[in-house]
Write a protein that holds these residues in place. Sequence first.
Motif, PDB file in Angstrom:
ATOM      1  N   LYS A   1       0.841  -1.197   0.000  1.00 54.97           N
ATOM      2  CA  LYS A   1       0.000   0.000   0.000  1.00 54.97           C
ATOM      3  C   LYS A   1       0.878   1.250   0.000  1.00 54.97           C
ATOM      4  O   LYS A   1       1.793   1.383   0.825  1.00 54.97           O
ATOM      5  CB  LYS A   1      -0.912   0.007   1.242  1.00 54.97           C
ATOM      6  CG  LYS A   1      -1.938   1.128   1.279  1.00 54.97           C
ATOM      7  CD  LYS A   1      -2.845   0.973   2.496  1.00 54.97           C
ATOM      8  CE  LYS A   1      -3.843   2.108   2.638  1.00 54.97           C
ATOM      9  NZ  LYS A   1      -4.799   2.135   1.533  1.00 54.97           N
ATOM     10  N   TYR A   2       0.606   2.171  -0.918  1.00 52.56           N
ATOM     11  CA  TYR A   2       1.398   3.393  -1.039  1.00 52.56           C
ATOM     12  C   TYR A   2       0.526   4.647  -1.027  1.00 52.56           C
ATOM     13  O   TYR A   2       0.901   5.685  -1.578  1.00 52.56           O
ATOM     14  CB  TYR A   2       2.236   3.346  -2.322  1.00 52.56           C
ATOM     15  CG  TYR A   2       3.355   2.345  -2.231  1.00 52.56           C
ATOM     16  CD1 TYR A   2       4.592   2.693  -1.709  1.00 52.56           C
ATOM     17  CD2 TYR A   2       3.160   1.021  -2.631  1.00 52.56           C
ATOM     18  CE1 TYR A   2       5.621   1.768  -1.600  1.00 52.56           C
ATOM     19  CE2 TYR A   2       4.182   0.082  -2.526  1.00 52.56           C
ATOM     20  CZ  TYR A   2       5.408   0.464  -2.011  1.00 52.56           C
ATOM     21  OH  TYR A   2       6.412  -0.458  -1.898  1.00 52.56           O
ATOM     22  N   ASN A   3      -0.615   4.542  -0.388  1.00 53.61           N
ATOM     23  CA  ASN A   3      -1.477   5.709  -0.219  1.00 53.61           C
ATOM     24  C   ASN A   3      -2.283   5.531   1.066  1.00 53.61           C
ATOM     25  O   ASN A   3      -2.167   4.526   1.754  1.00 53.61           O
ATOM     26  CB  ASN A   3      -2.400   5.903  -1.431  1.00 53.61           C
ATOM     27  CG  ASN A   3      -3.238   4.661  -1.714  1.00 53.61           C
ATOM     28  OD1 ASN A   3      -3.581   3.886  -0.826  1.00 53.61           O
ATOM     29  ND2 ASN A   3      -3.564   4.444  -2.983  1.00 53.61           N
ATOM     30  N   GLY A   4      -3.091   6.535   1.397  1.00 55.59           N
ATOM     31  CA  GLY A   4      -3.918   6.434   2.583  1.00 55.59           C
ATOM     32  C   GLY A   4      -3.141   6.468   3.884  1.00 55.59           C
ATOM     33  O   GLY A   4      -3.570   5.906   4.896  1.00 55.59           O
TER      34      GLY A   4
ATOM     35  N   ARG B   1      -1.727  11.125   8.477  1.00 53.84           N
ATOM     36  CA  ARG B   1      -0.916  12.349   8.450  1.00 53.84           C
ATOM     37  C   ARG B   1      -0.991  13.087   9.780  1.00 53.84           C
ATOM     38  O   ARG B   1      -2.050  13.143  10.417  1.00 53.84           O
ATOM     39  CB  ARG B   1      -1.396  13.267   7.322  1.00 53.84           C
ATOM     40  CG  ARG B   1      -0.762  14.655   7.325  1.00 53.84           C
ATOM     41  CD  ARG B   1      -0.839  15.303   5.966  1.00 53.84           C
ATOM     42  NE  ARG B   1      -1.011  16.748   6.009  1.00 53.84           N
ATOM     43  CZ  ARG B   1      -0.061  17.628   6.280  1.00 53.84           C
ATOM     44  NH1 ARG B   1       1.152  17.213   6.589  1.00 53.84           N
ATOM     45  NH2 ARG B   1      -0.318  18.923   6.260  1.00 53.84           N
TER      46      ARG B   1
ATOM     47  N   GLU C   1      -2.762  16.285   1.656  1.00 52.16           N
ATOM     48  CA  GLU C   1      -2.840  14.888   2.050  1.00 52.16           C
ATOM     49  C   GLU C   1      -1.435  14.316   2.229  1.00 52.16           C
ATOM     50  O   GLU C   1      -0.449  14.867   1.727  1.00 52.16           O
ATOM     51  CB  GLU C   1      -3.591  14.073   0.988  1.00 52.16           C
ATOM     52  CG  GLU C   1      -2.849  13.981  -0.340  1.00 52.16           C
ATOM     53  CD  GLU C   1      -3.511  13.018  -1.310  1.00 52.16           C
ATOM     54  OE1 GLU C   1      -4.317  12.196  -0.855  1.00 52.16           O
ATOM     55  OE2 GLU C   1      -3.206  13.100  -2.514  1.00 52.16           O
TER      56      GLU C   1
ATOM     57  N   VAL D   1       1.369  12.189   1.215  1.00 51.70           N
ATOM     58  CA  VAL D   1       1.824  11.463   0.021  1.00 51.70           C
ATOM     59  C   VAL D   1       2.982  10.528   0.359  1.00 51.70           C
ATOM     60  O   VAL D   1       3.502   9.836  -0.512  1.00 51.70           O
ATOM     61  CB  VAL D   1       2.244  12.441  -1.091  1.00 51.70           C
ATOM     62  CG1 VAL D   1       1.056  13.280  -1.536  1.00 51.70           C
ATOM     63  CG2 VAL D   1       3.400  13.326  -0.646  1.00 51.70           C
TER      64      VAL D   1
ATOM     65  N   GLY E   1       4.343   7.761  -2.116  1.00 57.46           N
ATOM     66  CA  GLY E   1       3.123   7.569  -2.893  1.00 57.46           C
ATOM     67  C   GLY E   1       2.948   8.545  -4.022  1.00 57.46           C
ATOM     68  O   GLY E   1       1.909   8.569  -4.684  1.00 57.46           O
ATOM     69  N   LYS E   2       3.976   9.377  -4.280  1.00 54.37           N
ATOM     70  CA  LYS E   2       3.879  10.393  -5.336  1.00 54.37           C
ATOM     71  C   LYS E   2       5.258  10.634  -5.920  1.00 54.37           C
ATOM     72  O   LYS E   2       6.257  10.645  -5.193  1.00 54.37           O
ATOM     73  CB  LYS E   2       3.324  11.703  -4.751  1.00 54.37           C
ATOM     74  CG  LYS E   2       3.262  12.863  -5.725  1.00 54.37           C
ATOM     75  CD  LYS E   2       2.804  14.136  -5.018  1.00 54.37           C
ATOM     76  CE  LYS E   2       2.824  15.336  -5.970  1.00 54.37           C
ATOM     77  NZ  LYS E   2       2.404  16.583  -5.271  1.00 54.37           N
TER      78      LYS E   2
ATOM     79  N   ALA F   1       6.665   7.141  -7.293  1.00 54.30           N
ATOM     80  CA  ALA F   1       5.661   6.536  -6.424  1.00 54.30           C
ATOM     81  C   ALA F   1       5.803   5.021  -6.438  1.00 54.30           C
ATOM     82  O   ALA F   1       6.170   4.419  -7.443  1.00 54.30           O
ATOM     83  CB  ALA F   1       4.261   6.940  -6.893  1.00 54.30           C
TER      84      ALA F   1
ATOM     85  N   TYR G   1      -1.785   3.822   8.621  1.00 51.74           N
ATOM     86  CA  TYR G   1      -2.719   4.106   7.542  1.00 51.74           C
ATOM     87  C   TYR G   1      -4.062   4.541   8.137  1.00 51.74           C
ATOM     88  O   TYR G   1      -4.412   4.166   9.260  1.00 51.74           O
ATOM     89  CB  TYR G   1      -2.920   2.855   6.663  1.00 51.74           C
ATOM     90  CG  TYR G   1      -1.624   2.286   6.145  1.00 51.74           C
ATOM     91  CD1 TYR G   1      -1.084   2.737   4.945  1.00 51.74           C
ATOM     92  CD2 TYR G   1      -0.934   1.306   6.859  1.00 51.74           C
ATOM     93  CE1 TYR G   1       0.119   2.223   4.464  1.00 51.74           C
ATOM     94  CE2 TYR G   1       0.264   0.796   6.385  1.00 51.74           C
ATOM     95  CZ  TYR G   1       0.787   1.251   5.188  1.00 51.74           C
ATOM     96  OH  TYR G   1       1.974   0.739   4.726  1.00 51.74           O
TER      97      TYR G   1
END
Length: 379
Positions: free
Chosen positions: A128-131, A134, A237, A239, A262-263, A322, A378
Amino acid sequence: MKISNILLGLSAIAFLGISCSSSDDPEPTPTPPATGDIQLVPSTNFIQADGTDAATLTVWLDGADITSQASIYLESAPETPLTSASFTATQTGDYVLYASKDAKISEKITIRAVTEIPALPADAQPDKYNGFKRRILAIDHTGTGCGYCPFVIGALREIEQSDYADKVVFVAGHSYNSSDPMYTIEAQYLAQAMGVTGYPWVSYDLRKNVKTSNTGSIQGNATQMKTYIDNELEDAEAVAGLSVATKKVGNEIIVTIGAKVGKDARYKVGAWLLESGIKAAQVNHGAPGDYGTHDHALRTGNIKSTNDVMGQYLALSGEFKAGNTLKHVISLPLKDTYVTDNMTVVVMINTPDVEGSAKFYTNNVVSCPVGETVAFEYE
């Protein structure tokens, strides 16, 4: 031979950073240095002194890998080149190396061999590379001689007891008066970089133009700060995600940082050592409460100057795609007066809001007690 992080021209190491791709992920390929100078680049500036953990050495010239044509030397044995571009050590210490080809000689680099590099905790969602969860970095620019600073200190305490505690990481940069026992040059650099012109002053996510000051009441300050925390969380968000492991080794704290990207962007990481529970008299111009105990005081960090508070690049140019997981190691020096049991390491990952910008802002931040670990989180 691919390289996942480069720190060039390092001398005696107060702070060293390394990065390499996780063995479970595709190896990221940063842009090689485009320069007419010969450069010796290690895959890591930290290795374990076990004879097997290795730093891969690459020699670059004009953007080309010339390792097979160059010679690499230890400064302590300049008459004999290394027989391999894979460097290991069995004794702890700092090893200075350089490369040469024809009449060209590279700048020296330093590789530190230590007894142990703390291992990162397992990632519950490695694909997983998002969510990412933060948090906001909030720096309280303060000092024991600042009589109105307790109004903000009281607000920070209130926030830490609220449901906002898990939304923010606080740092107290003591820069108001040099007689303050928690005063540090790193805190002074931060205050200058954030444009602090009066105290108290709270800056957010290393943004010079995002700050709060004293409203005259603890409750008013807490309300104002919560609003800024909410605004920062809404505006950007996460990243990138962070995982951290820390360990006291001799007179330093070794910090292993895992970063999931993630970016497509440039990234820098920073690590700051904080201490809480410090007893020191505080000037107070009327804020209710006792302010003789100080928390989250910045003791040291990889902050080099007013113009360089954003940390170390994760690559030659800092650029990564990413879907990569990176590892970075930093050492933070300890003083005998520090109480290690009361210390935490704050780790942040910074990236520009606009691609190509020279200004980096904190995209995510975590706090890890010394001797412990923090896994990727996450939403």
